[in-house]
Write a protein that holds these residues in place. Structure first.
Motif, PDB file in Angstrom:
ATOM      1  N   THR A  61       0.730  -0.879  -0.043  1.00  0.00           N
ATOM      2  CA  THR A  61      -0.206   0.024   0.243  1.00  0.00           C
ATOM      3  C   THR A  61       0.793   1.129   0.082  1.00  0.00           C
ATOM      4  OG1 THR A  61      -2.115  -0.987   1.297  1.00  0.00           O
ATOM      5  CG2 THR A  61      -1.968   1.492   1.305  1.00  0.00           C
ATOM      6  N   VAL A  62       1.636   1.469   0.889  1.00  0.00           N
ATOM      7  CA  VAL A  62       2.675   2.693   0.923  1.00  0.00           C
ATOM      8  C   VAL A  62       3.350   3.217  -1.112  1.00  0.00           C
ATOM      9  CG1 VAL A  62       5.245   2.987   1.913  1.00  0.00           C
ATOM     10  CG2 VAL A  62       3.425   2.421   3.524  1.00  0.00           C
ATOM     11  N   LEU A  63       3.561   1.759  -1.380  1.00  0.00           N
ATOM     12  CA  LEU A  63       4.439   1.604  -2.484  1.00  0.00           C
ATOM     13  C   LEU A  63       3.370   2.392  -3.676  1.00  0.00           C
ATOM     14  CD1 LEU A  63       6.313  -1.717  -2.653  1.00  0.00           C
ATOM     15  CD2 LEU A  63       7.366   0.743  -2.847  1.00  0.00           C
ATOM     16  N   LEU A  64       2.666   1.927  -3.490  1.00  0.00           N
ATOM     17  CA  LEU A  64       1.201   2.084  -4.164  1.00  0.00           C
ATOM     18  C   LEU A  64       0.618   3.540  -4.042  1.00  0.00           C
ATOM     19  CD1 LEU A  64      -1.014  -1.174  -4.661  1.00  0.00           C
ATOM     20  CD2 LEU A  64       0.523  -0.050  -6.289  1.00  0.00           C
ATOM     21  N   LEU A  65       0.378   3.661  -2.700  1.00  0.00           N
ATOM     22  CA  LEU A  65       0.169   5.513  -2.691  1.00  0.00           C
ATOM     23  C   LEU A  65       1.754   5.714  -3.091  1.00  0.00           C
ATOM     24  CD1 LEU A  65      -0.864   4.844   1.319  1.00  0.00           C
ATOM     25  CD2 LEU A  65      -1.874   5.954  -0.606  1.00  0.00           C
ATOM     26  N   GLN A  66       2.921   5.545  -2.873  1.00  0.00           N
ATOM     27  CA  GLN A  66       4.088   7.202  -3.073  1.00  0.00           C
ATOM     28  C   GLN A  66       3.869   7.076  -4.897  1.00  0.00           C
ATOM     29  OE1 GLN A  66       7.539   4.808  -2.351  1.00  0.00           O
ATOM     30  NE2 GLN A  66       8.897   6.698  -1.781  1.00  0.00           N
ATOM     31  N   GLU A  67       3.434   5.748  -6.274  1.00  0.00           N
ATOM     32  CA  GLU A  67       3.204   5.715  -7.226  1.00  0.00           C
ATOM     33  C   GLU A  67       2.631   7.094  -7.520  1.00  0.00           C
ATOM     34  OE1 GLU A  67       4.476   6.057 -10.773  1.00  0.00           O
ATOM     35  OE2 GLU A  67       5.969   5.227  -8.983  1.00  0.00           O
ATOM     36  N   ALA A  68       1.132   6.722  -7.193  1.00  0.00           N
ATOM     37  CA  ALA A  68       0.177   7.768  -6.901  1.00  0.00           C
ATOM     38  C   ALA A  68       0.894   8.768  -6.680  1.00  0.00           C
ATOM     39  CB  ALA A  68      -1.525   7.153  -6.200  1.00  0.00           C
ATOM     40  N   THR A  69       1.227   9.634  -5.715  1.00  0.00           N
ATOM     41  CA  THR A  69       1.791  10.707  -5.373  1.00  0.00           C
ATOM     42  C   THR A  69       2.886  11.252  -6.165  1.00  0.00           C
ATOM     43  OG1 THR A  69       1.190   9.917  -2.567  1.00  0.00           O
ATOM     44  CG2 THR A  69       2.811  12.310  -3.683  1.00  0.00           C
ATOM     45  N   ARG A  70       3.274  10.608  -7.248  1.00  0.00           N
ATOM     46  CA  ARG A  70       4.420  10.216  -8.180  1.00  0.00           C
ATOM     47  C   ARG A  70       3.436  11.111  -9.384  1.00  0.00           C
ATOM     48  NH1 ARG A  70       8.229   6.454  -6.827  1.00  0.00           N
ATOM     49  NH2 ARG A  70       9.209   7.009  -5.840  1.00  0.00           N
ATOM     50  N   LYS A  71       2.428  10.097  -9.908  1.00  0.00           N
ATOM     51  CA  LYS A  71       1.677  10.531 -11.217  1.00  0.00           C
ATOM     52  C   LYS A  71       0.935  12.038 -10.535  1.00  0.00           C
ATOM     53  CE  LYS A  71       1.317   5.895 -12.431  1.00  0.00           C
ATOM     54  NZ  LYS A  71       0.362   4.420 -12.515  1.00  0.00           N
ATOM     55  N   LEU A  72       0.027  12.112  -9.432  1.00  0.00           N
ATOM     56  CA  LEU A  72      -0.571  13.245  -9.568  1.00  0.00           C
ATOM     57  C   LEU A  72       0.250  14.470  -9.922  1.00  0.00           C
ATOM     58  CD1 LEU A  72      -2.961  12.277  -5.837  1.00  0.00           C
ATOM     59  CD2 LEU A  72      -3.468  12.949  -7.935  1.00  0.00           C
ATOM     60  N   ARG A  73       1.523  14.268  -8.892  1.00  0.00           N
ATOM     61  CA  ARG A  73       1.802  15.486  -9.094  1.00  0.00           C
ATOM     62  C   ARG A  73       2.743  16.000 -10.448  1.00  0.00           C
ATOM     63  NH1 ARG A  73       5.484  14.861  -3.273  1.00  0.00           N
ATOM     64  NH2 ARG A  73       3.563  16.022  -2.194  1.00  0.00           N
ATOM     65  N   GLN A  74       3.364  14.660 -10.787  1.00  0.00           N
ATOM     66  CA  GLN A  74       3.518  14.505 -12.483  1.00  0.00           C
ATOM     67  C   GLN A  74       2.614  15.476 -13.251  1.00  0.00           C
ATOM     68  OE1 GLN A  74       4.882  11.537 -13.473  1.00  0.00           O
ATOM     69  NE2 GLN A  74       6.463  11.697 -13.382  1.00  0.00           N
ATOM     70  N   SER A  75       1.216  15.128 -13.353  1.00  0.00           N
ATOM     71  CA  SER A  75      -0.063  15.120 -13.794  1.00  0.00           C
ATOM     72  C   SER A  75      -0.382  17.050 -13.354  1.00  0.00           C
ATOM     73  CB  SER A  75      -1.406  14.734 -13.899  1.00  0.00           C
ATOM     74  OG  SER A  75      -1.703  14.829 -12.540  1.00  0.00           O
ATOM     75  N   ALA A  76       0.121  17.602 -12.403  1.00  0.00           N
ATOM     76  CA  ALA A  76      -0.068  18.893 -11.860  1.00  0.00           C
ATOM     77  C   ALA A  76       1.242  20.033 -12.310  1.00  0.00           C
ATOM     78  CB  ALA A  76      -0.779  18.677 -10.663  1.00  0.00           C
ATOM     79  N   ASN A  77       2.044  19.142 -12.662  1.00  0.00           N
ATOM     80  CA  ASN A  77       3.464  19.804 -12.693  1.00  0.00           C
ATOM     81  C   ASN A  77       4.328  20.258 -11.243  1.00  0.00           C
ATOM     82  OD1 ASN A  77       3.780  19.651 -15.613  1.00  0.00           O
ATOM     83  ND2 ASN A  77       2.578  21.147 -16.153  1.00  0.00           N
ATOM     84  N   VAL A  78       3.925  19.380 -10.067  1.00  0.00           N
ATOM     85  CA  VAL A  78       4.629  19.504  -9.413  1.00  0.00           C
ATOM     86  C   VAL A  78       5.149  18.902  -8.858  1.00  0.00           C
ATOM     87  CG1 VAL A  78       4.404  19.472  -6.882  1.00  0.00           C
ATOM     88  CG2 VAL A  78       2.374  20.811  -8.293  1.00  0.00           C
TER      89      VAL A  78
END
Length: 79
Positions: A61-78
């Motif tokens: 779950t931690v790994l998936l959350l980490q990956e989901a956070t990366r994707k969110l930040r990439q899509s928001a250019n953060v």
């Protein structure tokens, strides 16, 4: 300790994650995910008596959350 672990124990199926879990864990800083991983390792090393499956799901779950956070930040250019 138990409440954090029980939320991370939702497992590697994001569809099962509820809003309170997402509010608490999605979007953390990468270092915070690293701290969660270290905490889980400490639980195993110190023999706190949690079932292996519970800890494994929490790690996933931690790994998936980490990956989901990366994707969110990439899509928001953060970064």
């Amino acid at each position: 300790m138990d409440s954090v672990l029980s939320q991370l124990n939702y497992g590697p199926v994001p569809e099962y994650w509820d809003e309170s879990m997402l509010d608490r864990f999605l979007g953390l800083e990468m270092v915070e995910y690293e701290v969660l991983t270290e905490w889980l390792l400490m639980l195993v090393e110190k023999g706190f008596g949690y079932e292996e499956l519970t800890i494994d799901r929490a790690f996933d779950t931690v790994l998936l959350l980490q990956e989901a956070t990366r994707k969110l930040r990439q899509s928001a250019n953060v970064t």
